[in-house]
Structure formats: C-alpha cells, structure tokens
Design a protein around this motif. Structure first.
Motif, PDB file in Angstrom:
ATOM      1  N   THR A   6       0.829  -1.194   0.000  1.00 16.21           N
ATOM      2  CA  THR A   6       0.000   0.000   0.000  1.00 16.21           C
ATOM      3  C   THR A   6       0.872   1.255   0.000  1.00 16.21           C
ATOM      4  O   THR A   6       1.985   1.252   0.520  1.00 16.21           O
ATOM      5  N   SER A   8       0.583   5.357   0.957  1.00 16.81           N
ATOM      6  CA  SER A   8      -0.258   6.357   1.599  1.00 16.81           C
ATOM      7  C   SER A   8      -0.337   7.608   0.748  1.00 16.81           C
ATOM      8  O   SER A   8       0.492   7.850  -0.135  1.00 16.81           O
ATOM      9  N   ARG A 341      -5.442  12.791   7.777  1.00 15.54           N
ATOM     10  CA  ARG A 341      -6.341  11.851   8.453  1.00 15.54           C
ATOM     11  C   ARG A 341      -6.739  10.711   7.521  1.00 15.54           C
ATOM     12  O   ARG A 341      -6.814   9.550   7.932  1.00 15.54           O
ATOM     13  N   PHE A 342      -6.999  11.031   6.278  1.00 12.68           N
ATOM     14  CA  PHE A 342      -7.345   9.989   5.306  1.00 12.68           C
ATOM     15  C   PHE A 342      -6.171   9.031   5.105  1.00 12.68           C
ATOM     16  O   PHE A 342      -6.354   7.820   4.981  1.00 12.68           O
ATOM     17  N   GLU A 345      -5.803   6.694   8.117  1.00 10.61           N
ATOM     18  CA  GLU A 345      -6.879   5.703   8.215  1.00 10.61           C
ATOM     19  C   GLU A 345      -6.965   4.824   6.970  1.00 10.61           C
ATOM     20  O   GLU A 345      -7.778   3.896   6.917  1.00 10.61           O
ATOM     21  N   LYS A 347      -8.001   5.618   4.012  1.00  5.41           N
ATOM     22  CA  LYS A 347      -9.224   5.856   3.250  1.00  5.41           C
ATOM     23  C   LYS A 347      -8.921   6.594   1.949  1.00  5.41           C
ATOM     24  O   LYS A 347      -7.929   7.303   1.833  1.00  5.41           O
ATOM     25  N   VAL A 348      -9.820   6.424   0.985  1.00  3.40           N
ATOM     26  CA  VAL A 348      -9.693   7.109  -0.297  1.00  3.40           C
ATOM     27  C   VAL A 348     -10.390   8.463  -0.219  1.00  3.40           C
ATOM     28  O   VAL A 348     -11.507   8.568   0.295  1.00  3.40           O
ATOM     29  N   THR A 350     -12.510  11.271  -1.736  1.00  7.02           N
ATOM     30  CA  THR A 350     -13.470  11.392  -2.827  1.00  7.02           C
ATOM     31  C   THR A 350     -13.733  12.858  -3.145  1.00  7.02           C
ATOM     32  O   THR A 350     -13.455  13.749  -2.329  1.00  7.02           O
ATOM     33  N   ASP A 353     -15.611  14.526  -0.422  1.00  5.97           N
ATOM     34  CA  ASP A 353     -14.809  14.900   0.743  1.00  5.97           C
ATOM     35  C   ASP A 353     -14.173  16.271   0.539  1.00  5.97           C
ATOM     36  O   ASP A 353     -14.157  17.120   1.449  1.00  5.97           O
TER      37      ASP A 353
END
Length: 376
Positions: A6, A8, A341-342, A345, A347-348, A350, A353
């Motif tokens: 992954t 970030s 923060r995304f 966590e 998260k993607v 969008t 957002d």
C-alpha cells in the motif's frame, strides 16, 4: 498469501513534490515559450526527438522544449534530458511535412549538431528503449559526460558508487577513445571495484572501436596525447601525473567527484589537445548537468517570486496583506491535516470529501466575518 503493498496519500504527495522539483531543475533552464534556434548552438538545453514526424528511415533530429509543446503536442516524443551545443532542428529539411510554428525560417540542416542512437529512442550499449517493457530488472540510467548517452548501471563494467547524483561519469568507450583520461583517473576518480563479468553485452558491441592497449608485463604504456615529453610545458599537470606513474585498472566506466574538472591541466598544450579531441568543455565547470539544474531551480524560484498573487498583495495595505497571508497559511495547514487523516486511516479521498472541506472553510469564513467589528 503475500500482503498487498500500500502507498499512503502522504507518500504520493511527497513523490509528486520530488518529481515536480526534478522537472523544474531540467525544464526551468530552458525556454518553454520561444524556439531556441535564434540562440544558435545552445550551451545546454532540454531536448526531444519526435518519432511521429521523423520519416521512416529518416535522419536523426532534435527539437527544443518550446517546439515540443507548440509544434509536437500529442506526438510520440523521446525525452533526451539535456544535450550540449545543440541547435533546434524543428521544421528543417529533416521534417518533410512539418513547419515550425515558432521560428519557420531555418537553415536546411544544423551541421554542428551531434546525434546518437538516443535520437531514435534507444540507449546504452544494449541499445534498448527507456522505459523498456521487456526489462524486468530495476536499474538506474546514468549519463556519460562525454558522449551523453545513457547507460544502465549494470552495463558500466564497474560498481556504481554511493552519492552518484553528485558525481560525473565517463563510460569505458569514451575513456578508451581518449586514453590520456586514464592518467587523470588514476589520481582523481572515485575509487571503486570493476565488474569482472560484463552482463548482457554482445561481443560485437563490447570491443567495437576500442583501441588495443600495448602492455609489457605489468607495465602499461601511457598515452602521450599526441606529443612528446619534450614538447610539454614545464608546468603541465598531466605530465606531472604521468611521471608519478600511479596506475589503475583501465576498464569499466569512471566516476569523478565534484570539482574534478578544476584539477585538469589547462596549459596551452593540454588545451590544444582537448580541443582536438572535442573535449574543451571538460575545463568548463558550468558545463555540468548539475550546474544547469541549479540554474533551472534558480529560474523557477525567480518566476515564483513574481507570482500574480504577490502582485495583488503589493497593492494592499499592511493589515490586509497580513490577513490574506494568515488566511492562506491557515487553509493550507487545515487541508494538509484533513488529507493526513485519510492517509492515516487508509481511506480514499473522494470529490465529495474535498467539496465538504471547502464548504466547511466557507462557513468558517462567514462566521469569522460576522464576528468582526470594523470601526468607522
């Protein structure tokens, strides 16, 4: 089952910033709006070769940065990084169906330009494209100072040293074409081990045009650079190094540390020798790619200092300037924290957002404005 790798969002932002800085170093040293042809044979500039415009079996040709944007937009371009003493070919005789939009009046051919297989989209002694879809080996490409070809690290015939980005490299073929460079290499080059077996090199390529070295036992006959010792000036640095007689293995590419050019002999005879070999640029510290990149970074910073936003700020009073600057810095910090923060966590982010973030910023600004008291 292996874990999926992954990346970030922070890693992506950092990589994007590094790529932008690298691009600025290369491109900011060249003019992106005007064809460089009127400048003649430019000392160093970013160049491209257009595979779409070159007729099949046609001659090698190179175009400047501005022409790559204005005349060859959407074409299949080979990025050549930088080359020295080159004049833009865009629209000349080599392009049968293309006229340069920026400087249509050009001579039929630039006779002093030098071309290599790079202009046909292949590099290194292995003559492969870059990136190479058939090459699964992760390897860096390093440019030779003399021939300006790009070579794979594994095809240099020696181990690539650390901090290679701060060093200059001369490939083995160029070293052997200019044998007096081996004398300097014995005293000035970066120490390193030669590779015993040169991988993936065709036999007909590895020995092409390489002069035979005459040896007697362990004694290697040093090149005299087309002159006898009696003809050499008393203060000749090269002659002094030859007299010392320090030796090194004459194989593989040679890496040179920062400032090595200033230690080359610049006596009259050596200058003539370098000129005959087409190597006068080795006495010029500003010829280096690093010097060109530093110039590009300086130009980029100078352009940023003339940002339109700064021009607007110049017309505001001191209090208004501080309010705008503080507001900008606050928003930049909050956006970075928001994206962080995304990233943490996993998260993607969008479009919704991002839209929500700026709506929150707008509401916050309205609340701040409503609470302000402006004296009359």
């Amino acid at each position: 089952m292996s874990e999926e790798q992954t990346v970030s969002l922070v890693d992506v932002l950092k990589e994007d910033e590094e790529l932008e800085e690298e691009a600025s170093a290369v491109l900011a040293g060249s003019d992106s709006d005007h064809c460089s042809y009127p400048q003649g044979y430019v000392k160093r500039q970013a160049l491209y070769a257009c595979n779409s415009c070159r007729p099949k079996g046609g001659e090698a040709a190179g175009v400047c940065l501005a022409c790559s944007y204005k005349c060859h937009e959407g074409h299949d371009l080979f990025e050549l990084y930088t080359k020295r003493n080159f004049r833009c070919d865009c629209g000349n005789r080599k392009f049968t169906e293309l006229q340069c939009k920026l400087h249509p009046e050009k001579e039929e051919v630039n006779r002093l330009n030098k071309y290599s297989h790079n202009f046909f989209g292949v590099y290194c002694t292995c003559s492969r494209p870059y990136p190479d879809p058939e090459d699964q080996v992760e390897d860096e490409m390093i440019q030779c100072v003399v021939c300006e070809d790009w070579l794979h690290g594994r095809h240099l015939g020696r181990v690539v040293p650390d901090c290679v980005e701060l060093q200059e490299m001369i490939c083995e073929l160029c070293m052997n074409k200019n044998p007096f460079l081996w004398t300097y290499a014995a005293h000035l080059s970066v120490p390193g081990a030669a590779v015993q077996v040169k991988e993936e090199r065709d036999a007909d390529q590895s020995n092409t045009n390489l002069p035979v070295k005459e040896e007697k036992g362990d004694e290697v006959i040093e090149p005299s650079c087309k002159r006898s010792r009696e003809e050499v000036e008393p203060s000749c640095r090269l002659m002094e190094l030859q007299t010392i007689g320090q030796k090194r293995v004459q194989s593989g590419a040679v890496f040179w540390p920062s400032g090595w050019r200033s230690k080359l002999c610049s006596c009259t005879t050596c200058k003539e020798c370098l000129s005959e070999a087409g190597l006068s640029f080795l006495l010029d510290e500003s010829d280096t790619v690093l010097a060109y990149e530093n110039k590009g970074k300086t130009n980029e910073q100078r352009q940023q200092s003339h940002d339109p936003l700064m021009s607007v700020l110049d017309n505001l009073n001191h209090v208004q300037q501080l309010e705008i600057i503080h507001g900008y810095n606050d928003m930049k910090t909050e956006l970075k924290d928001f994206l962080q923060r995304f990233a943490e966590e996993g998260k993607v982010v969008t479009p919704d957002d991002i839209r929500q973030f700026f709506e929150q910023q707008s509401r916050k600004r309205r609340r701040d404005d409503a609470g302000c008291f402006y004296p009359t």
